[in-house]
Design an enzyme around this catalytic site. Structure first.
Site, PDB file in Angstrom:
ATOM      1  N   GLU A   1       0.828  -1.211   0.000  1.00  0.00           N
ATOM      2  CA  GLU A   1       0.000   0.000   0.000  1.00  0.00           C
ATOM      3  C   GLU A   1       0.860   1.257   0.000  1.00  0.00           C
ATOM      4  OE1 GLU A   1      -3.855   0.304   0.431  1.00  0.00           O
ATOM      5  OE2 GLU A   1      -2.883   1.856  -0.724  1.00  0.00           O
TER       6      GLU A   1
ATOM      7  N   ASP B   1       1.192   4.001  -3.059  1.00  0.00           N
ATOM      8  CA  ASP B   1       0.691   5.364  -2.877  1.00  0.00           C
ATOM      9  C   ASP B   1       1.801   6.386  -3.118  1.00  0.00           C
ATOM     10  OD1 ASP B   1      -1.628   4.115  -2.095  1.00  0.00           O
ATOM     11  OD2 ASP B   1      -1.415   4.550   0.036  1.00  0.00           O
TER      12      ASP B   1
ATOM     13  N   SER C   1      -7.283   1.557  -4.083  1.00  0.00           N
ATOM     14  CA  SER C   1      -6.081   2.034  -3.387  1.00  0.00           C
ATOM     15  C   SER C   1      -5.144   2.769  -4.337  1.00  0.00           C
ATOM     16  CB  SER C   1      -5.296   0.850  -2.822  1.00  0.00           C
ATOM     17  OG  SER C   1      -5.859   0.402  -1.635  1.00  0.00           O
TER      18      SER C   1
END
Ligand SMILES: *[C@@H]1O[C@H](CO)[C@@H](O)[C@H](O)[C@H]1NC(C)=O
Ligand SMILES: *[C@@H]1O[C@H](CO)[C@@H](O)[C@H](O)[C@H]1NC(C)=O
Ligand SMILES: CC(=O)N[C@H]1CO[C@H](CO)[C@@H](O)[C@@H]1O
Ligand SMILES: CC(=O)N[C@H]1CO[C@H](CO)[C@@H](O)[C@@H]1O
Length: 658
Positions: free
Chosen positions: A316, A320, A576
């Site tokens: 994640e 990001d 995400s």
């Protein structure tokens, strides 16, 4: 809550505690059972001192929606005239009349005004009281509870009362029924993690109520050889790179770094980025940034732990930051890393760090407590410092790729948190959340077995009611869904819309809230969708009253992202990915507005819904779940891809005209 000191009660003997018959005491909060792992030990010496805190209800919340629309609606004269933090604190501070009523009650129990302090943020009254005074005031009995494993003591009661006339003036009294302590977290193997997943909030053994479970990005469990990183735009249907996103949404690399602009990515420990992964990514896709790192804002001891490494720990954060940093460069990215490696943290813990007036109202059963009550000693993994309450500045865009099921939390908890997003909007902050990866189902593919707040979860392969995500359903955030390039489509030569709703590995979260009502800015879009594309489901599947908030608002590509994780490239899927990408585009729009001497775009939904032409309408694909095909993407807004994907030049020009 430990005793701060002990002394003889005489000095503070209550003069009178009789309440008028016309104003009876009523139960304000009650706990039906003691939390697991705690035992009731003994009653407390009447002279012991308790630091009491009374959270007062906020004023003017009924006007908040109008105020936010005034600074966010395209046709408003007040557009872009965002509020200062002080103005917000004053506007929502409890009224003097309420403060007076509560003080009068305290005085009736012998707690004189000189003893009462009002917090800086005006949200609560604090005073020290003896146990005798507190028990009389609240018509309750305090006991010391002890945690069986750690021996940690805690003072609490099982219920307490306040005068009926104060019911709507007091949110809660503390210490009382709340247990502000968490159970010690076990270290888990990677395969346990895989099964359980995790999200914001403390770690819990796997159960369907696990908040945020399954909100991590997904991957295919294979690594790409370095040589196969295809840079060619013709292959964006197989591998998404920053260049594919720029081509799809028509924006170039950033070229300025206005000092007023800022972009924040929120991560919850143990999620952590790996510095060498950023460099591996930059070497291939943004060579000038090799060595560049986000600006760390460590909240409640948050840091990028490197003791546990795998896709589930690093996927994640790497995703990001690699995309956000390369897409907005030379603008920089702030990393809000929240929570220590033991207890983690919740969205409320993050919001507490931005707004001290929000701190008092955390729910100890959902939000992390700091100093971490389970640290034997301060270490890097375990934060013994004070909880962060205010003092952190909000960046102009904040993207978070974690989510709960709306059904995981109580409406009161969600309403309170949603009001806080409304305040960030008033301040000119754009708050983005990913809409979820399981279509109309919730995290992990769970659906709801029946209606009502207590209905249990059911494995979605068996059916059940649709399970919307939170904060996606809060009307004061922008919920971001996922698209993909249609297989076999060459985006350079394609003459038609190359994207559809994401149906590879994940399905875009979307649907309708069971908690929040339909916001005015969205009413037309939602009602048009119901009229022109009536869904083939009844009220047994979702709230089809056309009176509740629909989500997502906007979408962005969420499939086949090339991401460097743990030293190799892999392909990643999920909303995400969509959220930090949309956040990057909004940051570039803020850059243009600041360079033109204007304010930030703030809460974008009213402008977005008024300008559907600034989005690429996505009309194909669906978001299956709960053993149904889910909803279908359609002309106009739909509960799969929202208004569609951004057309950067159009959206920028819309915002530059305001
Ligand atoms: C739900 O059921 C499917 C099919 O039986 C199974 O593969 C999946 O693991 C189940 N999911 C959960 C979370 O139990
Ligand atoms: C649907 O939402 C409306 C508006 O909030 C509410 O009045 C109604 O009770 C809800 N229906 C169901 C079945 O929950
Ligand atoms: C084309 C290119 O720059 N490829 C590089 C991607 O990153 C790997 C790892 O650093 C290099 O080996 C490749 O040369
Ligand atoms: C499957 C794969 O490509 N694994 C590679 C991951 O990266 C290390 C170096 O960082 C290589 O040694 C592996 O071959």
């Amino acid at each position: 809550m430990l005793l701060s000191s002990l002394f003889v009660a005489g000095a503070f003997l209550a003069s009178s505690s009789a309440s008028p018959v016309t104003n009876p005491l009523i139960v304000h909060e009650k706990r039906s059972n003691i939390p697991h792992g705690w035992v009731k030990r003994y009653s407390v010496d009447g002279g012991a001192i308790l630091p009491m805190r009374i959270a007062l209800t906020q004023s003017n919340l009924d006007q908040a929606h109008e105020w936010l629309m005034e600074v966010s609606s395209p046709d408003s004269l007040g557009y872009g005239k965002h509020w200062s933090a002080d103005k917000i604190a004053n506007a929502f501070a409890p009224s003097e009349e309420h403060v007076h009523a509560v003080k009068t009650w305290l005085l009736s129990a012998g707690i004189t005004t000189e003893r009462i302090a009002k917090s800086r943020s005006m949200g609560w009254l604090t005073f020290d009281a003896t146990i005798d005074e507190a028990e009389k005031l609240l018509d309750t009995k305090y006991h010391v509870y002890e945690h069986e494993e750690t021996g940690q003591p805690h003072i609490a009661c099982e219920e307490y009362k306040i005068p009926a006339s104060l019911k709507d003036k007091i949110d809660f009294v503390y210490p009382s029924v709340h247990f502000d302590v968490k159970l010690k977290i076990r270290q888990e193997s990677d395969s346990q993690l895989e099964n359980r997943k995790f999200g914001p909030g403390h770690w819990q053994p796997w159960n369907p109520k696990n908040p945020g479970g399954g909100s991590l990005p997904k991957w295919n469990h294979w690594w790409l050889p370095h040589s196969s990183i295809i840079k060619d735009l013709q292959n964006c249907d197989q591998q998404i790179t920053p260049w594919c996103l720029r081509y799809l949404y028509k924006f170039g690399p950033g070229n300025s770094k206005n000092p007023k602009n800022s972009y924040g990515i929120v991560e919850y420990t143990p999620q952590a980025y790996v510095p060498s992964d950023l460099d591996l990514f930059f070497k291939n896709f943004s060579t000038k940034q090799v060595g560049a790192r986000p600006t760390l804002q460590s909240i409640d001891g948050g840091y990028s732990q490197q003791s546990q490494m795998s896709f589930n720990y690093n996927g994640e954060s790497d995703l990001d930051l690699e995309y956000a940093m390369s897409l907005v460069y030379p603008q920089s990215v702030t990393l809000y890393q929240v929570g220590d490696n033991t207890e983690g943290a919740s969205f409320n813990d993050f919001l507490d760090a931005l707004d001290s007036s929000y701190c008092a109202g955390d729910d100890p059963t959902q939000d992390a407590a700091y100093p971490d009550p389970y640290c034997p000693t301060q270490s890097q993994d375990c934060y013994k410092g004070p909880k962060d309450c205010g003092g952190f500045a909000a960046t102009k865009v904040i993207s978070t790729s974690y989510a709960y099921n709306e059904h995981d939390l109580t409406p009161a908890y969600e309403q309170r948190q949603c009001n806080e997003y409304m305040k960030l909007g008033l301040m000119g902050v754009s708050v983005l959340y990913s809409s979820g990866d399981y279509g109309v189902a919730g995290n992990g593919g769970q659906c709801i077995d029946g209606a009502g707040p207590d209905a249990p979860y059911i494995n979605g392969t068996l059916g059940g009611r649709f399970n919307p995500s939170f904060p996606g359903t809060c009307p004061y955030i922008t919920s971001v869904g996922a698209t993909q390039i249609k297989p076999g489509t060459n985006i350079v030569t394609s003459r038609t819309q190359p994207e559809q709703a994401c149906e590879t590995v994940i399905y875009s979260g979307g649907g309708f809230s069971n908690v929040f009502s339909l916001p005015s800015y969205q009413a037309n879009a939602v009602q048009t969708w119901f009229r022109e594309h009536p869904p083939p489901y009844g009220s047994d599947k979702f709230n089809n009253s056309q009176k509740t908030r629909g989500f997502p608002d906007i979408s962005a590509n969420g499939a086949n992202y090339v991401v460097a994780v743990d030293g190799n490239f892999t392909l990643v899927y999920g909303t995400s990915a969509s959220s930090p990408t949309l956040g990057s585009i909004l940051t570039l729009i803020n850059e243009a507005r600041y360079n033109a001497g204007k304010s930030s775009i703030g809460f974008i939904n009213p402008v977005a819904y008024a300008h559907p032409e600034a989005f690429n309408d996505i009309t194909e694909g669906g978001n299956q779940g709960c053993n149904t095909p889910g909803f279908s993407a359609a002309t106009g807004w739909d509960p799969v891809t929202g208004l569609g994907t951004p057309n950067f030049p159009r959206l920028r020009d819309v915002f530059l005209r305001m």
